[in-house]
Design a protein around this motif. Sequence first.
Motif, mmCIF file in Angstrom:
data_model
loop_
_atom_site.group_PDB
_atom_site.id
_atom_site.type_symbol
_atom_site.label_atom_id
_atom_site.label_comp_id
_atom_site.label_asym_id
_atom_site.label_seq_id
_atom_site.Cartn_x
_atom_site.Cartn_y
_atom_site.Cartn_z
ATOM 1 N N VAL A 250 -8.538 58.916 81.233
ATOM 2 C CA VAL A 250 -8.950 58.081 80.065
ATOM 3 C C VAL A 250 -7.734 57.432 79.493
ATOM 4 O O VAL A 250 -7.927 56.686 78.352
ATOM 5 C CB VAL A 250 -9.652 58.925 79.319
ATOM 6 N N SER A 251 -6.427 57.916 79.633
ATOM 7 C CA SER A 251 -5.383 57.645 78.714
ATOM 8 C C SER A 251 -4.595 56.495 79.055
ATOM 9 O O SER A 251 -4.540 56.096 80.231
ATOM 10 C CB SER A 251 -4.417 58.719 78.563
ATOM 11 N N ASP A 252 -4.114 55.724 77.930
ATOM 12 C CA ASP A 252 -3.073 54.542 78.372
ATOM 13 C C ASP A 252 -1.672 55.242 78.188
ATOM 14 O O ASP A 252 -0.892 54.791 78.907
ATOM 15 C CB ASP A 252 -3.416 53.430 77.294
ATOM 16 N N ARG A 253 -1.467 55.950 77.047
ATOM 17 C CA ARG A 253 -0.038 56.799 77.043
ATOM 18 C C ARG A 253 -0.731 58.292 76.698
ATOM 19 O O ARG A 253 -1.503 58.593 76.439
ATOM 20 C CB ARG A 253 0.833 56.157 75.733
ATOM 21 N N ILE A 254 0.528 58.982 77.026
ATOM 22 C CA ILE A 254 0.319 60.421 76.996
ATOM 23 C C ILE A 254 1.320 61.211 76.326
ATOM 24 O O ILE A 254 2.577 60.756 76.732
ATOM 25 C CB ILE A 254 -0.014 61.166 78.557
ATOM 26 N N ALA A 255 1.173 62.118 75.449
ATOM 27 C CA ALA A 255 2.277 62.884 74.651
ATOM 28 C C ALA A 255 2.012 64.327 75.400
ATOM 29 O O ALA A 255 0.876 64.822 74.967
ATOM 30 C CB ALA A 255 2.292 62.697 73.358
ATOM 31 N N GLU A 264 7.594 64.744 75.558
ATOM 32 C CA GLU A 264 7.691 63.650 76.409
ATOM 33 C C GLU A 264 6.682 62.812 75.961
ATOM 34 O O GLU A 264 5.245 63.392 75.916
ATOM 35 C CB GLU A 264 7.548 64.051 77.911
ATOM 36 N N LEU A 265 6.711 61.508 75.795
ATOM 37 C CA LEU A 265 5.744 60.379 75.499
ATOM 38 C C LEU A 265 6.165 59.223 76.308
ATOM 39 O O LEU A 265 7.056 58.588 76.321
ATOM 40 C CB LEU A 265 5.786 60.145 73.922
ATOM 41 N N LEU A 339 13.714 63.349 70.177
ATOM 42 C CA LEU A 339 12.896 62.764 71.149
ATOM 43 C C LEU A 339 13.234 61.210 71.097
ATOM 44 O O LEU A 339 13.262 60.374 70.138
ATOM 45 C CB LEU A 339 11.495 62.649 70.541
ATOM 46 N N VAL A 340 14.180 61.012 72.183
ATOM 47 C CA VAL A 340 14.693 59.583 72.311
ATOM 48 C C VAL A 340 14.256 58.820 73.466
ATOM 49 O O VAL A 340 13.746 59.386 74.557
ATOM 50 C CB VAL A 340 16.365 59.885 72.441
ATOM 51 N N GLU A 347 9.927 58.545 76.364
ATOM 52 C CA GLU A 347 10.534 59.355 75.521
ATOM 53 C C GLU A 347 10.691 60.621 75.443
ATOM 54 O O GLU A 347 9.387 61.277 75.788
ATOM 55 C CB GLU A 347 9.890 58.802 74.062
ATOM 56 N N VAL A 348 11.768 61.331 75.657
ATOM 57 C CA VAL A 348 12.172 62.531 75.896
ATOM 58 C C VAL A 348 12.863 63.579 75.181
ATOM 59 O O VAL A 348 13.903 62.948 74.619
ATOM 60 C CB VAL A 348 12.744 62.752 77.489
ATOM 61 N N ALA A 349 12.475 64.612 74.730
ATOM 62 C CA ALA A 349 13.153 65.618 73.996
ATOM 63 C C ALA A 349 13.967 66.632 74.911
ATOM 64 O O ALA A 349 13.493 67.657 75.114
ATOM 65 C CB ALA A 349 12.516 66.265 72.918
ATOM 66 N N CYS A 350 14.902 66.233 75.910
ATOM 67 C CA CYS A 350 15.676 67.148 76.738
ATOM 68 C C CYS A 350 17.066 66.778 77.126
ATOM 69 O O CYS A 350 17.481 65.600 76.854
ATOM 70 C CB CYS A 350 14.765 66.878 78.005
ATOM 71 N N HIS A 351 17.877 67.665 76.863
ATOM 72 C CA HIS A 351 19.016 67.571 77.099
ATOM 73 C C HIS A 351 19.720 67.150 78.722
ATOM 74 O O HIS A 351 20.550 66.640 79.054
ATOM 75 C CB HIS A 351 20.133 68.907 76.773
#
Length: 377
Positions: A250-255, A264-265, A339-340, A347-351
């Motif tokens: 169903v989704s266009d984008r996923i967070a 992650e987005l 989250l960059v 868009e990912v919040a991970c080193h």
Amino acid sequence: MSEDDEPMTNSANSEPAGAATGTLTDPPEGESLLRVSGLKKHFPVTKGLFKRQVGAVLAVDGLDFDVRSGETLGIVGESGCGKSTMGRLITRLLEPTAGKIEFEGKDITHLGVGGMRPLRRDVQMIFQDPYSSLNPRHTVGSIVSAPFKLQGVQPEGGVKKEVQRLLEVVGLSPEHYNRYPHEFSGGQRQRIGIARALALNPKLVVADEPVSALDVSIQAQVVNLLDDLQQELGLTYVIIAHDLSVIRHVSDRIAVMYLGKIVELTDRQSLYGTPMHPYTQALLSAVPVPDPRRKAAQGRERILLKGDVPSPMNPPSGCRFHTRCWKATEVCRTTEPPLVPLATGHEVACHHPENAPDQQPGDTKLLRLADGVGTAG
């Protein structure tokens, strides 16, 4: 909806913009309908006779995202990660602790009951449990017509005719108008909840686990119904679920959420094709594949996360996933990753994201290999 089905009329809609009704103009397709920044919700934990606060549950702890007009944003994550709390915050059923919520450019973060009443026409919610979200003492007609009475809206042809039309839209019969919720199956009750949410032609619908309490065959019917209604009525969805198969459909984008934060987005194809956060990889590896040959062709091994999800009352320092991550290094324990956006569009919040240069390229010593540190492998 056919061409003969005219939208409901309301004398308040003729008032100029900025009037007390709070009526706003429709944003162009693709522009942000909802924008959230720094959103937090901390539930206080009290103790003793005088209810002294001894801590707080950090259910939602700093979310930044937007929802574009006409799209479906899926929210996934483990139980207890703050998905449902986030849904209640953006519909203003809960008061935020901090942050900002903008709907069509208007700040609705701390609007009171009176200020939110006109906006309830534009923002509606479908609740998770179809058995408890409907009043067993009221008939279906009374339940679906409640929004009209609360908002003082008089549809063309009368409330009863409009309610019966809504029942047909969601796949029920107009003859169900005088029946009670206990006379329906779970899937039918969820359709009643959907009809109630659509009564005032909302612009944004937040669906909290809309199919989790239903049988698999009924899940498909409700998911297809939501998809059809979006195409027909131009709805914008935020769909909260833990079933990655439903979200993918169903989704266009996923967070992806973990312990109150988005890790992650990105768009659907990128997330399922090239997941970049280790937690996202672990979630996708747990999705069952019915065909063993297809599973072997994908070459995706099951990732077993060690340890339990940390308590939201006392989340880990730095990256909240580092206690279970097989890629964690010292910087993950000490510094929280922002989250960059990356060059891939994620868009990912991970080193140390997958398939991308590390944010911390010089930090390579894994915590799981350090002496005396028993993190996940």
